[in-house]
Design a protein around this motif. Structure first.
Motif, PDB file in Angstrom:
ATOM      1  N   GLU A   1       3.069  -6.110  -9.684  1.00 33.99           N
ATOM      2  CA  GLU A   1       3.680  -4.798  -9.935  1.00 33.99           C
ATOM      3  C   GLU A   1       4.344  -4.261  -8.671  1.00 33.99           C
ATOM      4  OE1 GLU A   1       1.483  -2.077 -12.699  1.00 33.99           O
ATOM      5  OE2 GLU A   1      -0.221  -3.347 -12.124  1.00 33.99           O
ATOM      6  N   PRO A   2       5.365  -4.957  -8.167  1.00 35.17           N
ATOM      7  CA  PRO A   2       5.962  -4.543  -6.893  1.00 35.17           C
ATOM      8  C   PRO A   2       6.598  -3.157  -6.932  1.00 35.17           C
ATOM      9  CG  PRO A   2       7.305  -6.223  -7.985  1.00 35.17           C
ATOM     10  CD  PRO A   2       6.015  -6.158  -8.735  1.00 35.17           C
ATOM     11  N   LYS A   3       7.089  -2.749  -8.099  1.00 32.52           N
ATOM     12  CA  LYS A   3       7.809  -1.472  -8.166  1.00 32.52           C
ATOM     13  C   LYS A   3       6.920  -0.280  -7.830  1.00 32.52           C
ATOM     14  CE  LYS A   3      11.459  -2.941 -11.340  1.00 32.52           C
ATOM     15  NZ  LYS A   3      12.092  -2.744 -12.665  1.00 32.52           N
ATOM     16  N   LYS A   4       5.620  -0.398  -8.091  1.00 29.03           N
ATOM     17  CA  LYS A   4       4.755   0.756  -7.802  1.00 29.03           C
ATOM     18  C   LYS A   4       4.518   0.919  -6.298  1.00 29.03           C
ATOM     19  CE  LYS A   4       0.048  -1.131  -8.434  1.00 29.03           C
ATOM     20  NZ  LYS A   4      -1.100  -1.147  -9.356  1.00 29.03           N
ATOM     21  N   TYR A   5       4.896  -0.101  -5.507  1.00 33.44           N
ATOM     22  CA  TYR A   5       4.788   0.001  -4.054  1.00 33.44           C
ATOM     23  C   TYR A   5       6.127   0.335  -3.391  1.00 33.44           C
ATOM     24  CZ  TYR A   5       0.128  -2.093  -4.361  1.00 33.44           C
ATOM     25  OH  TYR A   5      -1.189  -2.343  -4.643  1.00 33.44           O
ATOM     26  N   ALA A   6       7.201   0.344  -4.158  1.00 37.45           N
ATOM     27  CA  ALA A   6       8.541   0.556  -3.584  1.00 37.45           C
ATOM     28  C   ALA A   6       8.607   1.888  -2.842  1.00 37.45           C
ATOM     29  CB  ALA A   6       9.594   0.504  -4.676  1.00 37.45           C
ATOM     30  N   GLY A   7       9.092   1.837  -1.597  1.00 36.88           N
ATOM     31  CA  GLY A   7       9.241   3.036  -0.785  1.00 36.88           C
ATOM     32  C   GLY A   7       7.983   3.456  -0.048  1.00 36.88           C
ATOM     33  N   LYS A   8       6.871   2.771  -0.290  1.00 41.33           N
ATOM     34  CA  LYS A   8       5.608   3.134   0.358  1.00 41.33           C
ATOM     35  C   LYS A   8       5.388   2.292   1.619  1.00 41.33           C
ATOM     36  CE  LYS A   8       3.481   4.866  -3.850  1.00 41.33           C
ATOM     37  NZ  LYS A   8       2.272   4.928  -4.702  1.00 41.33           N
ATOM     38  N   THR A   9       4.496   2.789   2.468  1.00 40.14           N
ATOM     39  CA  THR A   9       4.165   2.104   3.710  1.00 40.14           C
ATOM     40  C   THR A   9       2.778   1.482   3.583  1.00 40.14           C
ATOM     41  OG1 THR A   9       5.497   3.664   4.985  1.00 40.14           O
ATOM     42  CG2 THR A   9       3.879   2.374   6.198  1.00 40.14           C
TER      43      THR A   9
ATOM     44  N   PRO B   1      -9.481  -1.383  -4.536  1.00 38.47           N
ATOM     45  CA  PRO B   1     -10.352  -1.018  -3.410  1.00 38.47           C
ATOM     46  C   PRO B   1      -9.600  -0.366  -2.248  1.00 38.47           C
ATOM     47  CG  PRO B   1      -9.884  -3.365  -3.364  1.00 38.47           C
ATOM     48  CD  PRO B   1      -9.232  -2.826  -4.613  1.00 38.47           C
ATOM     49  N   PHE B   2      -8.384   0.147  -2.500  1.00 40.19           N
ATOM     50  CA  PHE B   2      -7.616   0.860  -1.481  1.00 40.19           C
ATOM     51  C   PHE B   2      -6.854   1.978  -2.184  1.00 40.19           C
ATOM     52  CE2 PHE B   2      -5.766  -3.221  -2.687  1.00 40.19           C
ATOM     53  CZ  PHE B   2      -4.613  -2.831  -3.353  1.00 40.19           C
ATOM     54  N   ASP B   3      -6.457   2.970  -1.410  1.00 40.70           N
ATOM     55  CA  ASP B   3      -5.802   4.157  -1.962  1.00 40.70           C
ATOM     56  C   ASP B   3      -4.296   3.933  -1.979  1.00 40.70           C
ATOM     57  OD1 ASP B   3      -4.904   6.602  -2.765  1.00 40.70           O
ATOM     58  OD2 ASP B   3      -5.790   7.737  -1.110  1.00 40.70           O
ATOM     59  N   ILE B   4      -3.745   3.752  -3.174  1.00 42.57           N
ATOM     60  CA  ILE B   4      -2.316   3.462  -3.289  1.00 42.57           C
ATOM     61  C   ILE B   4      -1.460   4.695  -3.021  1.00 42.57           C
ATOM     62  CG2 ILE B   4      -2.107   3.894  -5.758  1.00 42.57           C
ATOM     63  CD1 ILE B   4      -0.336   1.364  -5.888  1.00 42.57           C
ATOM     64  N   GLU B   5      -2.073   5.878  -2.989  1.00 37.08           N
ATOM     65  CA  GLU B   5      -1.320   7.103  -2.704  1.00 37.08           C
ATOM     66  C   GLU B   5      -1.383   7.481  -1.230  1.00 37.08           C
ATOM     67  OE1 GLU B   5       0.593   8.285  -4.954  1.00 37.08           O
ATOM     68  OE2 GLU B   5      -0.210   6.957  -6.499  1.00 37.08           O
TER      69      GLU B   5
ATOM     70  N   ASP C   1      -0.785   7.286   2.907  1.00 43.15           N
ATOM     71  CA  ASP C   1       0.379   6.994   3.746  1.00 43.15           C
ATOM     72  C   ASP C   1      -0.091   6.807   5.185  1.00 43.15           C
ATOM     73  OD1 ASP C   1       2.939   6.588   4.636  1.00 43.15           O
ATOM     74  OD2 ASP C   1       3.422   8.731   4.759  1.00 43.15           O
ATOM     75  N   PRO C   2      -0.264   5.581   5.633  1.00 40.55           N
ATOM     76  CA  PRO C   2       0.040   4.337   4.914  1.00 40.55           C
ATOM     77  C   PRO C   2      -1.110   3.897   4.002  1.00 40.55           C
ATOM     78  CG  PRO C   2      -0.735   3.816   7.098  1.00 40.55           C
ATOM     79  CD  PRO C   2      -0.700   5.317   7.029  1.00 40.55           C
ATOM     80  N   ILE C   3      -0.809   2.943   3.126  1.00 46.15           N
ATOM     81  CA  ILE C   3      -1.839   2.296   2.313  1.00 46.15           C
ATOM     82  C   ILE C   3      -2.505   1.252   3.211  1.00 46.15           C
ATOM     83  CG2 ILE C   3      -2.307   0.924   0.256  1.00 46.15           C
ATOM     84  CD1 ILE C   3       0.405   1.984  -0.857  1.00 46.15           C
ATOM     85  N   VAL C   4      -3.776   1.463   3.521  1.00 47.23           N
ATOM     86  CA  VAL C   4      -4.479   0.578   4.442  1.00 47.23           C
ATOM     87  C   VAL C   4      -5.247  -0.477   3.648  1.00 47.23           C
ATOM     88  CG1 VAL C   4      -6.199   0.419   6.275  1.00 47.23           C
ATOM     89  CG2 VAL C   4      -4.680   2.412   6.146  1.00 47.23           C
ATOM     90  N   ILE C   5      -4.925  -1.739   3.902  1.00 51.02           N
ATOM     91  CA  ILE C   5      -5.550  -2.849   3.194  1.00 51.02           C
ATOM     92  C   ILE C   5      -6.655  -3.429   4.072  1.00 51.02           C
ATOM     93  CG2 ILE C   5      -5.167  -5.043   2.016  1.00 51.02           C
ATOM     94  CD1 ILE C   5      -3.559  -2.604   0.916  1.00 51.02           C
TER      95      ILE C   5
END
Length: 311
Positions: A211-219, A186-190, A192-196
């Motif tokens: 799946e922490p690796k898919k968030y690595a380096g993201k805000t 229900p949020f856009d993982i692409e 910037d930033p990813i708003v929860i």
């Protein structure tokens, strides 16, 4: 070498016994290994060892609640069992039994069976027991389903508890199919930033934990409460939320370690809006590798409408 344990869960008359019986009749599974079958409840179906390709299955009825680690170990040694099959009692939680297993026993597979005609009612009235079984299962089989039935309520039930679980629908005409419904977040993982969103914290926490690796380096940006860490007090805190999985007794605080220069000035339980960069590193909180936040901003925030979030 660990002794593999094949655990089958579900409520009475959900199809566990029939499946185990058919599995032990299959030479691909029953190729001569000495198998200890632990039976924790009695239903209408009964086991028939005369149909097995090999006569090396040993039946032992047990009291799931009262049995001890020493008794389980003794049963395994009595039959020199090379593996364990256990039909668990649907009206009891699974964790206490698993915690009593001898150290050299290891879960090889856990499968839940659910009668599609009754499982939604069980979920409405005994959700804690349903969640308990779905949470640890690798696969759930919804059986006795009418062909062309709406599977979405069953899909939502399973995936709300366990996003990784495989779902199988077993229809009354003898056909089976795997669930292939995609679950968009229900949020856009692409972004910037990813708003929860306030209502989406529980889903996001589970997703970033799995799946922490898919968030690595993201805000990411989310609202949470301040929690102080027992370790790494200087320059770190753990923003998070209280999450209810199934009932009030199951509420727990789920937070993420976050580096922040002003952490010592924050007050525990205050609400804050956190904007942070995600990295994946070792931390004692995980006893291994997991998501670590580095705060870019930490701003005071108003509490959400629902302070306890759910899935």
């Amino acid at each position: 070498m660990p002794i593999p344990v094949y655990a089958f869960t579900g409520f009475l008359e959900s199809g566990k016994t029939l499946f185990i019986q058919q599995t032990l009749e299959d030479e691909r599974f029953n190729a001569g290994e000495r198998t200890l079958l632990l039976i924790c409840e009695e239903g209408e179906e009964e086991y028939d060892a005369s149909t097995y390709p090999h006569k090396c299955v040993y039946f032992e009825p047990i009291d799931q609640e009262a049995v001890t680690t020493e008794q389980l170990d003794a049963l395994q040694k009595k039959h020199h069992a090379q593996r364990i099959v256990v039909e668990l009692n649907g009206m009891q939680e699974t964790a206490p039994f698993f915690n009593k297993m001898p150290r050299d026993w290891a879960i090889a597979q856990e499968v839940m069976f659910a009668d599609s005609r009754t499982i939604l009612s069980y979920n409405a009235n005994m959700r804690q027991l349903v969640v308990d079984k779905l949470r640890g299962a690798e696969m759930v089989v919804f059986n006795r389903m009418e062909k062309n039935a709406d599977v979405m309520p069953f899909h939502k039930l399973a995936r709300a508890v366990n996003r990784r679980i495989d779902i199988v629908y077993d229809f009354t005409d003898g056909s089976t199919t795997f669930d292939e419904i995609e679950d968009p977040l229900p949020f856009d993982i692409e972004a910037d930033p990813i708003v929860i969103g306030d209502d989406d914290y529980a889903l996001w926490y589970r997703d970033i934990s799995e799946e922490p690796k898919k968030y690595a380096g993201k805000t990411v940006r989310f609202k949470g409460q301040v929690a102080k860490l027992r370790r790494d007090r200087d320059g770190m805190f753990a923003p998070g939320r209280f999450v209810m999985t199934c009932c009030e007794a199951d509420i727990q605080f789920l937070g993420l370690p976050c580096r922040y220069d002003g952490a010592e000035r924050l007050r525990a339980r205050d609400w804050v809006m956190v904007t942070a960069k995600v990295s994946v590193k070792y931390h004692a909180l995980y006893r291994g590798v997991g998501p670590i936040l580095t705060a870019l901003r930490v701003d005071p925030a108003a509490p959400p409408l629902q302070e306890v979030c759910t899935f």
